[in-house]
Design a protein around this motif. Structure first.
Motif, PDB file in Angstrom:
ATOM      1  N   GLU A  65       1.048  -1.266   0.030  1.00 33.96           N
ATOM      2  CA  GLU A  65      -0.185  -0.009  -0.008  1.00 33.96           C
ATOM      3  C   GLU A  65       0.908   1.372  -0.269  1.00 33.96           C
ATOM      4  O   GLU A  65       1.290   1.771   1.178  1.00 33.96           O
ATOM      5  CB  GLU A  65      -1.121   0.013   1.199  1.00 33.96           C
ATOM      6  CG  GLU A  65      -1.869  -1.348   1.202  1.00 33.96           C
ATOM      7  CD  GLU A  65      -2.588  -1.285   2.505  1.00 33.96           C
ATOM      8  OE1 GLU A  65      -2.417  -0.664   3.357  1.00 33.96           O
ATOM      9  OE2 GLU A  65      -3.628  -2.174   2.498  1.00 33.96           O
ATOM     10  N   LEU A  67       2.034   5.159  -2.173  1.00 40.46           N
ATOM     11  CA  LEU A  67       1.794   6.361  -2.674  1.00 40.46           C
ATOM     12  C   LEU A  67       2.921   6.779  -3.672  1.00 40.46           C
ATOM     13  O   LEU A  67       4.165   6.720  -3.135  1.00 40.46           O
ATOM     14  CB  LEU A  67       1.341   7.409  -1.861  1.00 40.46           C
ATOM     15  CG  LEU A  67       0.085   7.377  -1.139  1.00 40.46           C
ATOM     16  CD1 LEU A  67      -0.213   8.438  -0.173  1.00 40.46           C
ATOM     17  CD2 LEU A  67      -1.028   7.201  -2.260  1.00 40.46           C
ATOM     18  N   SER A  83      -2.396   3.777  -8.166  1.00 40.94           N
ATOM     19  CA  SER A  83      -1.404   3.164  -7.292  1.00 40.94           C
ATOM     20  C   SER A  83      -1.593   2.168  -6.181  1.00 40.94           C
ATOM     21  O   SER A  83      -0.940   1.889  -5.207  1.00 40.94           O
ATOM     22  CB  SER A  83      -0.449   4.249  -6.960  1.00 40.94           C
ATOM     23  OG  SER A  83      -1.164   4.940  -5.707  1.00 40.94           O
ATOM     24  N   SER A  84      -2.960   1.714  -6.115  1.00 40.46           N
ATOM     25  CA  SER A  84      -3.472   0.959  -5.083  1.00 40.46           C
ATOM     26  C   SER A  84      -2.805  -0.533  -5.011  1.00 40.46           C
ATOM     27  O   SER A  84      -2.990  -1.111  -4.185  1.00 40.46           O
ATOM     28  CB  SER A  84      -5.188   0.864  -5.069  1.00 40.46           C
ATOM     29  OG  SER A  84      -5.355   0.249  -6.380  1.00 40.46           O
ATOM     30  N   TYR A 104       6.119   6.306  -0.906  1.00 40.26           N
ATOM     31  CA  TYR A 104       5.478   6.504   0.682  1.00 40.26           C
ATOM     32  C   TYR A 104       4.552   5.449   0.877  1.00 40.26           C
ATOM     33  O   TYR A 104       3.821   5.065   0.008  1.00 40.26           O
ATOM     34  CB  TYR A 104       5.248   7.699   0.534  1.00 40.26           C
ATOM     35  CG  TYR A 104       5.888   9.025   0.309  1.00 40.26           C
ATOM     36  CD1 TYR A 104       6.775   9.462   1.280  1.00 40.26           C
ATOM     37  CD2 TYR A 104       6.107   9.672  -0.827  1.00 40.26           C
ATOM     38  CE1 TYR A 104       7.569  10.614   1.127  1.00 40.26           C
ATOM     39  CE2 TYR A 104       7.024  10.587  -1.037  1.00 40.26           C
ATOM     40  CZ  TYR A 104       7.860  11.259  -0.018  1.00 40.26           C
ATOM     41  OH  TYR A 104       8.579  12.123  -0.235  1.00 40.26           O
ATOM     42  N   SER A 105       4.530   5.151   2.076  1.00 41.48           N
ATOM     43  CA  SER A 105       3.791   4.307   2.625  1.00 41.48           C
ATOM     44  C   SER A 105       2.575   5.179   2.887  1.00 41.48           C
ATOM     45  O   SER A 105       2.371   6.174   3.304  1.00 41.48           O
ATOM     46  CB  SER A 105       4.129   3.727   4.071  1.00 41.48           C
ATOM     47  OG  SER A 105       3.087   3.042   4.810  1.00 41.48           O
ATOM     48  N   GLN A 106       1.215   4.349   2.455  1.00 39.82           N
ATOM     49  CA  GLN A 106      -0.101   4.983   2.844  1.00 39.82           C
ATOM     50  C   GLN A 106      -0.483   5.110   4.226  1.00 39.82           C
ATOM     51  O   GLN A 106      -1.014   5.982   4.452  1.00 39.82           O
ATOM     52  CB  GLN A 106      -0.924   4.015   1.867  1.00 39.82           C
ATOM     53  CG  GLN A 106      -1.411   4.776   0.480  1.00 39.82           C
ATOM     54  CD  GLN A 106      -2.631   3.880  -0.024  1.00 39.82           C
ATOM     55  OE1 GLN A 106      -3.063   2.689   0.339  1.00 39.82           O
ATOM     56  NE2 GLN A 106      -2.982   4.221  -1.211  1.00 39.82           N
ATOM     57  N   LYS A 107      -0.075   3.993   4.819  1.00 41.43           N
ATOM     58  CA  LYS A 107      -0.489   4.175   6.177  1.00 41.43           C
ATOM     59  C   LYS A 107       0.126   4.945   7.177  1.00 41.43           C
ATOM     60  O   LYS A 107      -0.403   5.834   7.978  1.00 41.43           O
ATOM     61  CB  LYS A 107      -0.268   2.665   6.833  1.00 41.43           C
ATOM     62  CG  LYS A 107      -1.204   1.436   6.338  1.00 41.43           C
ATOM     63  CD  LYS A 107      -1.193   0.262   6.866  1.00 41.43           C
ATOM     64  CE  LYS A 107      -1.993  -0.800   6.542  1.00 41.43           C
ATOM     65  NZ  LYS A 107      -1.737  -2.054   6.869  1.00 41.43           N
ATOM     66  N   GLY A 109       2.644   7.382   6.052  1.00 42.88           N
ATOM     67  CA  GLY A 109       3.229   8.489   5.282  1.00 42.88           C
ATOM     68  C   GLY A 109       4.746   8.635   5.134  1.00 42.88           C
ATOM     69  O   GLY A 109       5.181   9.585   4.734  1.00 42.88           O
TER      70      GLY A 109
END
Length: 125
Positions: A65, A67, A83-84, A104-107, A109
């Motif tokens: 997950e 970005l 990008s999902s 970047y990590s979605q969770k 940031g």
């Protein structure tokens, strides 16, 4: 009696080891295909990000997950796609140079990696 309990314990041990080494993430892996872009308006490359286990293979049943953002060079590349799934396409705008894409990590940031993308002159052959 003892044979059955030893077999059961061995199976439990194998399951625990498989969970630890196969299904647990030890890092992320970034694949870029092809390695460079050309300074042609429709040149594209694909960046894939996936989780990696202790053996260096993709972790089964998981997705990264993340970005993607353009850190530098927004005038020479653009990002397209969703990008999902951890995959994004990078399109050239027809200008030579270098660009940096941040992952970047979605969770959380937090920045996981930076990827340098080189845009070479178009082939004349």
């Amino acid at each position: 009696m003892y044979k059955k309990s030893i077999i059961i314990l061995a199976v439990i041990l194998l399951v625990l080891l498989a969970e630890r080494f196969i299904f647990t993430t030890s890092g992320i892996k970034v694949e870029i295909d092809p390695p460079v872009l050309r300074a042609v308006p429709h040149s594209e490359l694909e960046i894939k990000v996936y989780r990696e286990n202790a053996f260096g293979f993709k972790v089964p049943f998981s997705k990264a997950e993340v970005l993607f953002t353009i850190e530098e060079g927004s005038g020479i590349i653009e990002l397209s796609g969703d990008s999902s799934q951890g995959i994004v396409k990078v399109l050239s705008k027809g200008v030579e140079g270098e660009a940096i894409v941040g992952i970047y990590s979605q969770k959380s940031g937090l920045q996981l990696k930076k990827v340098l993308i080189k845009i070479l002159p178009p082939d004349t052959a």
